[in-house]
Design a protein around this motif. Structure first.
Motif, PDB file in Angstrom:
ATOM      1  N   LEU A  34      74.118  59.219  97.995  1.00  0.00           N
ATOM      2  CA  LEU A  34      73.151  58.510  98.837  1.00  0.00           C
ATOM      3  C   LEU A  34      73.117  59.076 100.255  1.00  0.00           C
ATOM      4  CD1 LEU A  34      73.532  54.772  97.718  1.00  0.00           C
ATOM      5  CD2 LEU A  34      71.721  56.414  97.149  1.00  0.00           C
ATOM      6  N   GLY A  35      74.242  59.594 100.734  1.00  0.00           N
ATOM      7  CA  GLY A  35      74.242  60.247 102.043  1.00  0.00           C
ATOM      8  C   GLY A  35      73.351  61.478 102.047  1.00  0.00           C
ATOM      9  N   ILE A  36      73.481  62.307 101.015  1.00  0.00           N
ATOM     10  CA  ILE A  36      72.632  63.498 100.884  1.00  0.00           C
ATOM     11  C   ILE A  36      71.179  63.101 100.666  1.00  0.00           C
ATOM     12  CG2 ILE A  36      72.141  65.506  99.423  1.00  0.00           C
ATOM     13  CD1 ILE A  36      75.176  65.713  98.940  1.00  0.00           C
ATOM     14  N   PHE A  37      70.964  62.100  99.803  1.00  0.00           N
ATOM     15  CA  PHE A  37      69.608  61.657  99.488  1.00  0.00           C
ATOM     16  C   PHE A  37      68.895  61.125 100.719  1.00  0.00           C
ATOM     17  CE2 PHE A  37      66.731  58.233  97.866  1.00  0.00           C
ATOM     18  CZ  PHE A  37      65.811  59.059  97.242  1.00  0.00           C
ATOM     19  N   SER A 102      78.822  63.229 103.712  1.00  0.00           N
ATOM     20  CA  SER A 102      77.777  64.040 103.078  1.00  0.00           C
ATOM     21  C   SER A 102      76.524  64.104 103.944  1.00  0.00           C
ATOM     22  CB  SER A 102      77.435  63.477 101.694  1.00  0.00           C
ATOM     23  OG  SER A 102      76.940  62.151 101.770  1.00  0.00           O
ATOM     24  N   TYR A 103      76.181  63.004 104.607  1.00  0.00           N
ATOM     25  CA  TYR A 103      75.038  62.991 105.521  1.00  0.00           C
ATOM     26  C   TYR A 103      75.287  63.964 106.679  1.00  0.00           C
ATOM     27  CZ  TYR A 103      71.392  61.063 108.588  1.00  0.00           C
ATOM     28  OH  TYR A 103      70.295  60.900 109.408  1.00  0.00           O
ATOM     29  N   HIS A 104      76.507  63.921 107.227  1.00  0.00           N
ATOM     30  CA  HIS A 104      76.889  64.795 108.339  1.00  0.00           C
ATOM     31  C   HIS A 104      76.847  66.257 107.890  1.00  0.00           C
ATOM     32  CE1 HIS A 104      79.781  65.141 112.034  1.00  0.00           C
ATOM     33  NE2 HIS A 104      78.740  65.943 112.121  1.00  0.00           N
ATOM     34  N   TRP A 105      77.422  66.536 106.728  1.00  0.00           N
ATOM     35  CA  TRP A 105      77.449  67.901 106.195  1.00  0.00           C
ATOM     36  C   TRP A 105      76.034  68.425 105.959  1.00  0.00           C
ATOM     37  CZ3 TRP A 105      75.651  69.381 101.291  1.00  0.00           C
ATOM     38  CH2 TRP A 105      75.917  70.702 100.929  1.00  0.00           C
ATOM     39  N   TYR A 106      75.177  67.612 105.373  1.00  0.00           N
ATOM     40  CA  TYR A 106      73.809  68.036 105.086  1.00  0.00           C
ATOM     41  C   TYR A 106      73.056  68.330 106.391  1.00  0.00           C
ATOM     42  CZ  TYR A 106      69.441  68.270 102.396  1.00  0.00           C
ATOM     43  OH  TYR A 106      68.283  68.704 101.798  1.00  0.00           O
ATOM     44  N   SER A 107      73.297  67.522 107.410  1.00  0.00           N
ATOM     45  CA  SER A 107      72.644  67.722 108.708  1.00  0.00           C
ATOM     46  C   SER A 107      73.021  69.069 109.303  1.00  0.00           C
ATOM     47  CB  SER A 107      73.033  66.601 109.688  1.00  0.00           C
ATOM     48  OG  SER A 107      72.605  65.345 109.228  1.00  0.00           O
ATOM     49  N   ARG A 117      77.672  62.653 117.968  1.00  0.00           N
ATOM     50  CA  ARG A 117      77.797  61.351 118.627  1.00  0.00           C
ATOM     51  C   ARG A 117      77.278  60.223 117.739  1.00  0.00           C
ATOM     52  NH1 ARG A 117      76.059  62.251 125.019  1.00  0.00           N
ATOM     53  NH2 ARG A 117      77.744  63.727 125.527  1.00  0.00           N
ATOM     54  N   TYR A 118      76.143  60.480 117.102  1.00  0.00           N
ATOM     55  CA  TYR A 118      75.565  59.484 116.195  1.00  0.00           C
ATOM     56  C   TYR A 118      76.506  59.191 115.036  1.00  0.00           C
ATOM     57  CZ  TYR A 118      72.407  57.663 112.576  1.00  0.00           C
ATOM     58  OH  TYR A 118      71.830  56.918 111.590  1.00  0.00           O
ATOM     59  N   MET A 119      77.109  60.249 114.478  1.00  0.00           N
ATOM     60  CA  MET A 119      77.991  60.072 113.327  1.00  0.00           C
ATOM     61  C   MET A 119      79.298  59.399 113.716  1.00  0.00           C
ATOM     62  SD  MET A 119      76.191  60.904 110.846  1.00  0.00           S
ATOM     63  CE  MET A 119      77.515  60.413 109.740  1.00  0.00           C
ATOM     64  N   MET A 120      79.750  59.570 114.949  1.00  0.00           N
ATOM     65  CA  MET A 120      80.975  58.902 115.383  1.00  0.00           C
ATOM     66  C   MET A 120      80.804  57.382 115.328  1.00  0.00           C
ATOM     67  SD  MET A 120      83.276  61.112 115.764  1.00  0.00           S
ATOM     68  CE  MET A 120      84.528  60.042 116.467  1.00  0.00           C
ATOM     69  N   ILE A 121      79.596  56.918 115.619  1.00  0.00           N
ATOM     70  CA  ILE A 121      79.312  55.477 115.508  1.00  0.00           C
ATOM     71  C   ILE A 121      79.466  55.039 114.058  1.00  0.00           C
ATOM     72  CG2 ILE A 121      77.535  53.705 115.745  1.00  0.00           C
ATOM     73  CD1 ILE A 121      76.380  55.357 118.070  1.00  0.00           C
ATOM     74  N   TRP A 122      78.907  55.824 113.143  1.00  0.00           N
ATOM     75  CA  TRP A 122      78.985  55.482 111.723  1.00  0.00           C
ATOM     76  C   TRP A 122      80.413  55.590 111.200  1.00  0.00           C
ATOM     77  CZ3 TRP A 122      76.062  53.094 108.271  1.00  0.00           C
ATOM     78  CH2 TRP A 122      74.710  52.880 108.579  1.00  0.00           C
ATOM     79  N   TYR A 123      81.176  56.557 111.675  1.00  0.00           N
ATOM     80  CA  TYR A 123      82.572  56.652 111.247  1.00  0.00           C
ATOM     81  C   TYR A 123      83.366  55.442 111.747  1.00  0.00           C
ATOM     82  CZ  TYR A 123      81.723  61.485 109.796  1.00  0.00           C
ATOM     83  OH  TYR A 123      81.246  62.614 109.158  1.00  0.00           O
ATOM     84  N   GLY A 124      83.034  54.985 112.941  1.00  0.00           N
ATOM     85  CA  GLY A 124      83.676  53.771 113.453  1.00  0.00           C
ATOM     86  C   GLY A 124      83.322  52.556 112.610  1.00  0.00           C
ATOM     87  N   LEU A 125      82.039  52.454 112.234  1.00  0.00           N
ATOM     88  CA  LEU A 125      81.606  51.354 111.371  1.00  0.00           C
ATOM     89  C   LEU A 125      82.265  51.436 109.995  1.00  0.00           C
ATOM     90  CD1 LEU A 125      77.777  51.228 112.216  1.00  0.00           C
ATOM     91  CD2 LEU A 125      79.544  49.582 112.894  1.00  0.00           C
ATOM     92  N   THR A 126      82.536  52.662 109.547  1.00  0.00           N
ATOM     93  CA  THR A 126      83.211  52.841 108.261  1.00  0.00           C
ATOM     94  C   THR A 126      84.602  52.228 108.287  1.00  0.00           C
ATOM     95  OG1 THR A 126      81.978  54.854 107.748  1.00  0.00           O
ATOM     96  CG2 THR A 126      84.104  54.564 106.647  1.00  0.00           C
ATOM     97  N   LEU A 127      85.319  52.438 109.374  1.00  0.00           N
ATOM     98  CA  LEU A 127      86.645  51.825 109.511  1.00  0.00           C
ATOM     99  C   LEU A 127      86.538  50.305 109.535  1.00  0.00           C
ATOM    100  CD1 LEU A 127      88.253  54.209 112.167  1.00  0.00           C
ATOM    101  CD2 LEU A 127      88.717  54.137 109.712  1.00  0.00           C
ATOM    102  N   LEU A 128      85.549  49.794 110.261  1.00  0.00           N
ATOM    103  CA  LEU A 128      85.354  48.352 110.352  1.00  0.00           C
ATOM    104  C   LEU A 128      84.913  47.763 109.013  1.00  0.00           C
ATOM    105  CD1 LEU A 128      85.188  45.810 112.153  1.00  0.00           C
ATOM    106  CD2 LEU A 128      82.832  46.461 112.689  1.00  0.00           C
TER     107      LEU A 128
END
Length: 210
Positions: A34-37, A102-107, A117-128
């Motif tokens: 879904l990240g790639i998609f 996968s979203y980060h890699w595809y980008s 910077r955008y992905m750091m927010i999502w990585y933080g949300l992933t931990l939460l």
């Protein structure tokens, strides 16, 4: 503490460890896919004369996967249908880390830029997300604690799926409305329980937006 948590909802101890691992790996692969998609949808220039792309345009999947409700719904389903609260936290974490990576890699590889910077927010949300999934798992129980959790989940979904204020209420889209309905179905327990959950969630959602 464990005894008190088990009174809210009892974990399923019948599933074999090997099956749990397989399910967790499938959830990780779902996140990767879904990240790639979703990034592929971001990059696509849709030609409405091609029937497959016309379908994507009609469903507006690009915007669907660019907004929070669909990800919240998937995380809710993964957490509630896991066999335990700890497994819920792990499974949701695996889903989001797969999706984000996968979203980060595809980008980087195919879009030609690094949205660090955008992905750091999502990585933080992933931990939460693992902590929130642990809590959400207990929403499928039959106690007052479960009811409170359900009310808070549905109140959040109302705020993300609809335009809401103290004097107004309107719809985002048919898909967001469907996402909310599916959320209610996932948390369904009994008719009375569901009505109370919806009423409490509506009151909180309107209260937040006063």
């Amino acid at each position: 503490m464990k005894k008190w948590l088990n009174e809210i909802r009892m974990p399923d101890t019948n599933m074999k460890l090997s099956v749990k691992i397989i399910y967790s790996m499938l959830i990780l692969f779902l996140g990767i896919f879904l990240g790639i998609f979703s990034k592929w949808l971001d990059n696509m220039v849709i030609d409405g004369t091609i029937w497959r792309q016309y379908l994507l345009e009609t469903l507006d999947l690009g915007n669907v996967f660019s907004s929070l409700p669909i990800w919240l719904l998937i995380a809710l389903a993964i957490s509630v249908y896991s066999v335990s609260s700890l497994r819920a936290g792990l499974n949701v974490f695996l889903f989001f880390i797969g999706m984000c990576a996968s979203y980060h890699w595809y980008s980087v590889m195919f879009s030609g830029f690094n949205p660090q910077r955008y992905m750091m927010i999502w990585y933080g949300l992933t931990l939460l997300s693992s902590i929130l999934a642990f809590i959400c798992w207990y929403g499928k129980g039959k106690t007052i604690i479960s009811l409170i959790i359900d009310i808070l989940i549905l109140a959040m979904m109302i705020n993300f799926c609809f335009h809401i204020g103290i004097w107004y209420f309107s719809f985002h889209s048919a898909i967001d409305t469907l996402i909310f309905i599916i959320s209610v179905i996932i948390l369904y327990n009994t008719p009375k329980y569901t009505v109370i959950s919806l009423f409490g969630a509506i009151m909180i959602a309107f209260g937040i937006n006063i």
